[in-house]
Design a protein around this motif. Structure first.
Motif, PDB file in Angstrom:
ATOM      1  N   LEU A  32       0.821  -1.204   0.000  1.00 26.39           N
ATOM      2  CA  LEU A  32       0.000   0.000   0.000  1.00 26.39           C
ATOM      3  C   LEU A  32       0.860   1.262   0.000  1.00 26.39           C
ATOM      4  CD1 LEU A  32      -2.797  -0.952   2.572  1.00 26.39           C
ATOM      5  CD2 LEU A  32      -2.846  -1.141   0.075  1.00 26.39           C
ATOM      6  N   THR A  33       2.065   1.141   0.544  1.00 23.14           N
ATOM      7  CA  THR A  33       3.004   2.261   0.604  1.00 23.14           C
ATOM      8  C   THR A  33       4.421   1.713   0.524  1.00 23.14           C
ATOM      9  OG1 THR A  33       3.759   4.141   1.945  1.00 23.14           O
ATOM     10  CG2 THR A  33       3.019   2.185   3.132  1.00 23.14           C
ATOM     11  N   ARG A  50       2.536  -0.059 -10.507  1.00 27.28           N
ATOM     12  CA  ARG A  50       1.466   0.837 -10.076  1.00 27.28           C
ATOM     13  C   ARG A  50       0.143   0.126 -10.283  1.00 27.28           C
ATOM     14  NH1 ARG A  50       2.078   6.198 -12.772  1.00 27.28           N
ATOM     15  NH2 ARG A  50      -0.146   6.380 -12.364  1.00 27.28           N
ATOM     16  N   TYR A  51      -0.846   0.510  -9.504  1.00 24.89           N
ATOM     17  CA  TYR A  51      -2.105  -0.229  -9.490  1.00 24.89           C
ATOM     18  C   TYR A  51      -2.988   0.039 -10.698  1.00 24.89           C
ATOM     19  CZ  TYR A  51      -1.424  -2.014  -4.750  1.00 24.89           C
ATOM     20  OH  TYR A  51      -0.956  -2.693  -3.655  1.00 24.89           O
ATOM     21  N   ASP A  52      -2.723   1.105 -11.434  1.00 25.39           N
ATOM     22  CA  ASP A  52      -3.533   1.346 -12.631  1.00 25.39           C
ATOM     23  C   ASP A  52      -2.842   0.841 -13.892  1.00 25.39           C
ATOM     24  OD1 ASP A  52      -1.555   3.219 -12.531  1.00 25.39           O
ATOM     25  OD2 ASP A  52      -2.868   4.971 -12.618  1.00 25.39           O
ATOM     26  N   ASP A  53      -1.977  -0.144 -13.757  1.00 25.82           N
ATOM     27  CA  ASP A  53      -1.355  -0.810 -14.896  1.00 25.82           C
ATOM     28  C   ASP A  53      -2.452  -1.408 -15.784  1.00 25.82           C
ATOM     29  OD1 ASP A  53      -0.256  -3.285 -16.308  1.00 25.82           O
ATOM     30  OD2 ASP A  53       1.595  -2.395 -15.559  1.00 25.82           O
ATOM     31  N   SER A  54      -2.363  -1.183 -17.084  1.00 25.16           N
ATOM     32  CA  SER A  54      -3.436  -1.608 -17.999  1.00 25.16           C
ATOM     33  C   SER A  54      -3.611  -3.120 -18.027  1.00 25.16           C
ATOM     34  CB  SER A  54      -3.152  -1.085 -19.411  1.00 25.16           C
ATOM     35  OG  SER A  54      -1.908  -1.576 -19.888  1.00 25.16           O
ATOM     36  N   ARG A  55      -2.523  -3.878 -17.904  1.00 21.53           N
ATOM     37  CA  ARG A  55      -2.657  -5.345 -17.911  1.00 21.53           C
ATOM     38  C   ARG A  55      -3.492  -5.816 -16.733  1.00 21.53           C
ATOM     39  NH1 ARG A  55       2.748  -7.673 -16.947  1.00 21.53           N
ATOM     40  NH2 ARG A  55       2.825  -5.882 -15.537  1.00 21.53           N
ATOM     41  N   GLU A 113       3.033   8.291   1.804  1.00 20.02           N
ATOM     42  CA  GLU A 113       2.366   8.362   0.502  1.00 20.02           C
ATOM     43  C   GLU A 113       1.877   6.985   0.075  1.00 20.02           C
ATOM     44  OE1 GLU A 113       4.837  10.123  -2.417  1.00 20.02           O
ATOM     45  OE2 GLU A 113       4.964  12.072  -1.396  1.00 20.02           O
ATOM     46  N   ARG A 114       0.696   6.962  -0.540  1.00 19.67           N
ATOM     47  CA  ARG A 114       0.173   5.712  -1.089  1.00 19.67           C
ATOM     48  C   ARG A 114       0.902   5.356  -2.376  1.00 19.67           C
ATOM     49  NH1 ARG A 114      -6.385   6.827  -0.570  1.00 19.67           N
ATOM     50  NH2 ARG A 114      -6.336   7.637   1.568  1.00 19.67           N
ATOM     51  N   MET A 115       0.891   4.074  -2.712  1.00 19.80           N
ATOM     52  CA  MET A 115       1.511   3.625  -3.953  1.00 19.80           C
ATOM     53  C   MET A 115       0.795   4.255  -5.150  1.00 19.80           C
ATOM     54  SD  MET A 115       4.075   1.614  -3.228  1.00 19.80           S
ATOM     55  CE  MET A 115       4.377   0.624  -4.680  1.00 19.80           C
ATOM     56  N   GLU A 116       1.516   4.431  -6.238  1.00 16.62           N
ATOM     57  CA  GLU A 116       0.958   5.027  -7.447  1.00 16.62           C
ATOM     58  C   GLU A 116      -0.247   4.235  -7.945  1.00 16.62           C
ATOM     59  OE1 GLU A 116       1.620   7.690  -9.243  1.00 16.62           O
ATOM     60  OE2 GLU A 116       3.257   8.428  -7.994  1.00 16.62           O
ATOM     61  N   GLY A 117      -1.321   4.941  -8.234  1.00 18.92           N
ATOM     62  CA  GLY A 117      -2.508   4.309  -8.791  1.00 18.92           C
ATOM     63  C   GLY A 117      -3.418   3.648  -7.770  1.00 18.92           C
ATOM     64  N   LEU A 118      -3.025   3.655  -6.483  1.00 19.06           N
ATOM     65  CA  LEU A 118      -3.830   2.954  -5.484  1.00 19.06           C
ATOM     66  C   LEU A 118      -5.207   3.598  -5.321  1.00 19.06           C
ATOM     67  CD1 LEU A 118      -4.159   0.801  -3.289  1.00 19.06           C
ATOM     68  CD2 LEU A 118      -3.085   2.386  -1.676  1.00 19.06           C
ATOM     69  N   ASP A 119      -5.265   4.912  -5.308  1.00 17.25           N
ATOM     70  CA  ASP A 119      -6.555   5.584  -5.131  1.00 17.25           C
ATOM     71  C   ASP A 119      -7.539   5.177  -6.229  1.00 17.25           C
ATOM     72  OD1 ASP A 119      -5.472   6.816  -2.973  1.00 17.25           O
ATOM     73  OD2 ASP A 119      -5.241   8.782  -3.898  1.00 17.25           O
ATOM     74  N   ALA A 120      -7.059   5.197  -7.471  1.00 16.52           N
ATOM     75  CA  ALA A 120      -7.930   4.821  -8.590  1.00 16.52           C
ATOM     76  C   ALA A 120      -8.348   3.355  -8.494  1.00 16.52           C
ATOM     77  CB  ALA A 120      -7.222   5.088  -9.919  1.00 16.52           C
ATOM     78  N   PHE A 121      -7.437   2.501  -8.051  1.00 16.32           N
ATOM     79  CA  PHE A 121      -7.769   1.079  -7.957  1.00 16.32           C
ATOM     80  C   PHE A 121      -8.793   0.827  -6.849  1.00 16.32           C
ATOM     81  CE2 PHE A 121      -6.878  -3.349  -6.591  1.00 16.32           C
ATOM     82  CZ  PHE A 121      -7.179  -3.985  -7.785  1.00 16.32           C
ATOM     83  N   LEU A 122      -8.668   1.522  -5.741  1.00 14.73           N
ATOM     84  CA  LEU A 122      -9.652   1.364  -4.673  1.00 14.73           C
ATOM     85  C   LEU A 122     -11.036   1.837  -5.138  1.00 14.73           C
ATOM     86  CD1 LEU A 122      -7.607   2.506  -1.538  1.00 14.73           C
ATOM     87  CD2 LEU A 122      -8.185   0.167  -2.231  1.00 14.73           C
ATOM     88  N   LEU A 154      -1.636   7.004   6.087  1.00 11.73           N
ATOM     89  CA  LEU A 154      -2.069   6.894   4.691  1.00 11.73           C
ATOM     90  C   LEU A 154      -3.502   7.368   4.478  1.00 11.73           C
ATOM     91  CD1 LEU A 154      -0.599   3.376   3.800  1.00 11.73           C
ATOM     92  CD2 LEU A 154       0.266   5.606   3.043  1.00 11.73           C
ATOM     93  N   GLY A 155      -4.214   7.683   5.542  1.00 14.53           N
ATOM     94  CA  GLY A 155      -5.613   8.081   5.406  1.00 14.53           C
ATOM     95  C   GLY A 155      -6.530   6.910   5.123  1.00 14.53           C
ATOM     96  N   LEU A 156      -6.127   5.698   5.517  1.00  8.59           N
ATOM     97  CA  LEU A 156      -6.927   4.500   5.237  1.00  8.59           C
ATOM     98  C   LEU A 156      -7.417   3.810   6.508  1.00  8.59           C
ATOM     99  CD1 LEU A 156      -4.720   2.964   2.383  1.00  8.59           C
ATOM    100  CD2 LEU A 156      -6.907   4.161   2.124  1.00  8.59           C
ATOM    101  N   ALA A 157      -7.241   4.448   7.657  1.00  9.29           N
ATOM    102  CA  ALA A 157      -7.595   3.800   8.918  1.00  9.29           C
ATOM    103  C   ALA A 157      -9.081   3.490   8.990  1.00  9.29           C
ATOM    104  CB  ALA A 157      -7.169   4.683  10.090  1.00  9.29           C
ATOM    105  N   ASP A 158      -9.924   4.427   8.592  1.00  7.75           N
ATOM    106  CA  ASP A 158     -11.368   4.204   8.673  1.00  7.75           C
ATOM    107  C   ASP A 158     -11.814   3.045   7.786  1.00  7.75           C
ATOM    108  OD1 ASP A 158     -11.553   6.290  10.434  1.00  7.75           O
ATOM    109  OD2 ASP A 158     -12.220   7.759   8.961  1.00  7.75           O
TER     110      ASP A 158
END
Length: 362
Positions: free
Chosen positions: A146-147, A342-347, A221-230, A258-262
């Motif tokens: 996640l980070t 990154r989590y928004d990898d097209s594959r 910081e969150r990993m690249e693309g994580l917000d979009a993937f979530l 990371l702002g993900l506790a909730d």
């Protein structure tokens, strides 16, 4: 007349001499202010007053170009101009976008996300293989997944060992990646200091975790693309959970930074609270139990060999997050199906979206 002369000087005509009579008042005593200084009888020798400069058009003063007067705006243009001035350019652009783009359903939204995803950064032939069952769950490791926090853990361990166990050689990053990353403190410290009494081993890993929290207290910081993937998971109805070997206090700290506790703290799985921590499958088996899903319905994300071994042993298709290792290493040696940076990898999005097609309402 005096009025006519004043108008001529204040509103000059470029085609008319602004001073047609060089000596309109031959008696300087009558109007001394009119002939000061005295004029030469020769009209050509008299200096002519400078014409008043033309006012600069407002379009030029505002950076609008050559200064030519703009064409009269049609009523829709005037309305758009006023709307933009009142609401701001960004809102005006959004309004235009709303007018052009039709409403889309969740499946179309997923396809849009897929189409705008970055190009694949790994082997284009690697995908998450289907199981014949719709995808319904994602299980995340935390550190390095996640980070990108493994580098901080390395620094915390190195400084703590240098301070509390100066007799041992300083650990290298290569040793940390191969022997320590992804494992619990109860495994790491006895491996590094096997002759140290258990009480002192515990003191070392507690001091190390305190140093980690200090180093990361300014935010992470969150990993690249994580917000979009979530967002993609939420729109697709895919459940998510965190499965980590970190101590609970550290896990709460990291997810809070990371702002993900909730989202995750209430149901997260702590490896050391299971019968066996990673690399054993127990933490991931517990994670699937809490999601009420089977391994054929889920995908795991891991960054370390220890974590990948745990997820694969639990029967999960495991995607490697390449925060410290190569895709080739994680696929060939540790059983992962593919690797992403990154989590928004097209594959990744393409292969997972295809597995939503069998889900009801997708």
């Amino acid at each position: 007349s005096g009025l006519g002369l004043g108008l001529a000087r204040s509103c000059p005509n470029p085609n008319v001499d602004p001073n047609p009579n060089p000596n309109p008042n031959p008696n300087p005593q009558a109007h001394p202010q009119a002939l000061t200084p005295a004029l030469n009888p020769n009209p050509d020798a008299n200096p002519k007053p400078e014409p008043h400069p033309k006012p600069t058009p407002i379009s030029t003063r505002l950076g609008g170009g050559s200064g030519a007067p703009p064409a009269r705006m049609r009523r829709p243009q005037r309305f758009g101009f006023v709307l933009g001035a009142l609401l701001g350019a960004s809102l005006g652009q959004r309004a235009q976008g709303w007018a052009r783009v039709p409403r889309v359903n969740p499946k179309q939204r997923r396809l849009v996300a897929m189409a705008t995803a970055p190009m694949a950064t790994g082997d284009p032939a690697l995908r998450v293989p289907p199981t014949g069952t719709p995808l319904r769950g994602v299980l995340f490791d935390m550190d390095g997944t996640l980070t990108d926090s493994d580098s901080v853990h390395f620094v915390a361990y190195r400084s703590t060992l240098a301070r509390l166990a100066p007799e041992i050689p300083e650990i290298t990053r290569e040793f940390y990646d191969a022997e320590m990353s992804g494992q619990s403190n109860e495994i790491i410290v006895p491996k590094v200091l096997p002759d140290l009494p258990l009480e002192q081993q515990e003191q070392i890993w507690l001091q190390k975790e305190e140093e980690y929290r200090r180093l990361t207290s300014g935010g992470m910081e969150r990993m690249e693309g994580l917000d979009a993937f979530l967002e993609w998971c939420e729109a697709s109805g895919v459940k998510t959970i965190v499965v980590t070997n970190a101590p609970r206090e550290d896990a709460v700290h990291t997810l809070t930074q990371l702002g993900l506790a909730d989202r995750y703290v209430a149901d997260m799985v702590i490896g050391t609270e299971c019968a066996k921590a990673k690399p054993f499958p127990d933490p991931y088996l517990e994670g699937m139990r809490r999601l009420s899903l089977g391994a054929h319905e889920c995908v795991a994300f891991e960054d370390s060999p220890s974590g990948a071994k745990s997820a694969v042993a639990a029967g999960l298709r495991t995607v490697a997050v390449l925060s410290g290792r190569t895709e080739e290493q994680m696929v060939a040696s540790h059983g992962c199906v593919m690797g992403v940076r990154r989590y928004d990898d097209s594959r990744l999005l393409e292969s997972l979206t295809e597995q939503l097609a069998e889900a009801p309402g997708a």
